[in-house]
Design an enzyme around this catalytic site. Structure first.
Site, short mmCIF file in Angstrom:
data_model
loop_
_atom_site.label_atom_id
_atom_site.label_comp_id
_atom_site.label_asym_id
_atom_site.label_seq_id
_atom_site.Cartn_x
_atom_site.Cartn_y
_atom_site.Cartn_z
N TRP A 279 -39.26 1.31 -1.17
CA TRP A 279 -39.98 2.58 -0.87
C TRP A 279 -39.02 3.82 -0.29
O TRP A 279 -39.03 4.96 -0.92
CB TRP A 279 -41.16 2.42 -0.04
CG TRP A 279 -41.85 3.49 0.36
CD1 TRP A 279 -42.73 4.11 -0.38
CD2 TRP A 279 -41.77 4.30 1.60
NE1 TRP A 279 -43.37 5.30 0.27
CE2 TRP A 279 -42.75 5.15 1.66
CE3 TRP A 279 -41.25 3.70 2.99
CZ2 TRP A 279 -43.01 6.12 2.59
CZ3 TRP A 279 -41.42 4.79 4.15
CH2 TRP A 279 -42.64 5.74 3.97
N LEU B 25 -34.14 4.39 10.07
CA LEU B 25 -34.42 5.36 10.83
C LEU B 25 -35.05 6.63 10.48
O LEU B 25 -34.53 7.26 9.20
CB LEU B 25 -32.98 6.06 11.55
CG LEU B 25 -33.25 6.94 12.83
CD1 LEU B 25 -33.59 6.31 13.88
CD2 LEU B 25 -31.97 7.67 13.12
N HIS B 26 -36.01 7.02 11.18
CA HIS B 26 -36.96 8.04 10.67
C HIS B 26 -37.49 8.79 11.82
O HIS B 26 -37.62 8.15 12.81
CB HIS B 26 -37.90 7.63 9.63
CG HIS B 26 -39.01 6.59 10.09
ND1 HIS B 26 -38.52 5.32 10.31
CD2 HIS B 26 -40.29 6.65 10.47
CE1 HIS B 26 -39.49 4.57 10.68
NE2 HIS B 26 -40.67 5.51 10.75
#
Length: 324
Positions: free
Chosen positions: A162, A263-264
């Site tokens: 995704w 990482l977000h």
């Protein structure tokens, strides 16, 4: 300071009129061509409920595990997330005029009613996570967890694919608000699924970094400061340019544990109590930057406290390891 009180966004494209957004370039129309697309009108027909994973009267949502009953995904494991959409100020007059009220109780000055609004004012926001037959939902549930903030996370291929679809412009390219394509310090910024993009009171965007090696807060050191500072600066500037919301009205943070391991960074408006924004899980990006400037090993060595549900797979693993 910009006036963002109940400011409605353009209902056709989910954005305000104003400066042009910097769209990412990519092939096609930004839709994922790998997945078959069901007719939205019949996608849920025959859906077979197997388990209610979670329901919240406070958050007005429910998480359902079951199997798709029709269309190209018939018989496949899926998770449906149903959530009541927020009220919109510009629809209140119509709501009052066209809704039917049924009295439930009256006592002195107090009365309660059930309201039945017309269909177009009684919407649900639906997320559908359909798992491929080679990666059934039951296996993902055993390897992942249902988050207390109302998210579903898996440690396997489903979330990675995704995220990579977004970064590679195979999906959602038309939703990208801003992109810095630099492979080391760049990121894409796009609306989170929790935000219906109809008003700014619950503004919620996600910045996803292009680097694929950084899984979570635990991986960060001083070498990642240029990336974090770039996300903070350019993310805030893009939101100001696009939505006229200044940085002083934004909450910018990372989750630990995260709902997926790439990482977000979360950008929400201060007045919105987004799920997972509490101190038990959210770490302000400005604090993270300052901590790393002081000690490059800060997040690799310090104890981080976070909540886990009683049925969380990670909790069972920690118990097996003798940590509880």
């Amino acid at each position: 300071m910009a006036d963002t009180k109940k400011r409605s966004l353009d209902s056709d494209n989910g954005t305000e009129s104003g400066p042009e957004k910097k769209l990412a370039t990519g092939d096609g129309d930004g839709k994922d061509t790998k997945q078959p697309v069901a007719d939205p009108g019949s996608m849920l027909a025959g859906f077979q409920t197997e388990k209610i994973m979670r329901e919240s009267s406070r958050e007005k949502n429910i998480f359902i595990h079951g199997k798709m009953g029709s269309g190209p995904n018939e018989g496949q494991d899926a998770v449906l997330i149903l959530e009541k959409t927020p009220f919109r100020e510009d629809s209140l007059a119509e709501l009052f005029k066209t809704s039917e009220l049924k009295l439930q109780m009256r006592n002195d000055i107090y009365s309660t009613y059930h309201m039945h609004p017309p269909a177009h004012l009684n919407e649900y926001f639906v997320q559908a996570l359909v798992f491929e037959r080679r990666c059934p939902a039951s296996r993902s549930f055993s390897n992942g967890r249902h988050q207390g903030d109302g998210g579903v996370s898996g440690y396997g291929e489903a979330h990675q694919e995704w995220v990579y679809n977004i970064l590679e412009k195979k999906a959602e390219a038309d939703r990208i608000v801003f992109e810095d394509p630099d492979p080391q310090n760049g990121f894409v910024l796009l609306p989170d699924f929790k935000w219906d993009q109809k008003q700014l009171d619950d503004l919620y965007l996600i910045a996803i970094c292009h680097q694929r090696e950084i899984k979570s807060l635990r991986d960060l050191t001083q070498e990642h400061l240029p990336l974090l500072q770039n996300i903070q600066q350019q993310g805030q500037e893009a939101i100001m340019k696009r939505y006229s919301v200044p940085s002083c009205r934004l909450r910018v943070y990372l989750h630990y544990q995260p709902s997926y391991y790439h990482l977000h960074v979360h950008f929400t408006v201060l007045g919105y109590e987004a799920p997972g924004c509490g101190v038990e899980r959210a770490h302000l990006l400005s604090d993270v930057i300052q901590n790393l400037q002081t000690d490059t090993q800060h997040y690799r060595t310090r104890t981080l406290t976070y909540p886990l549900r009683a049925d969380d797979a990670l909790l069972h693993k920690l118990r097996e390891a003798g940590r509880f």
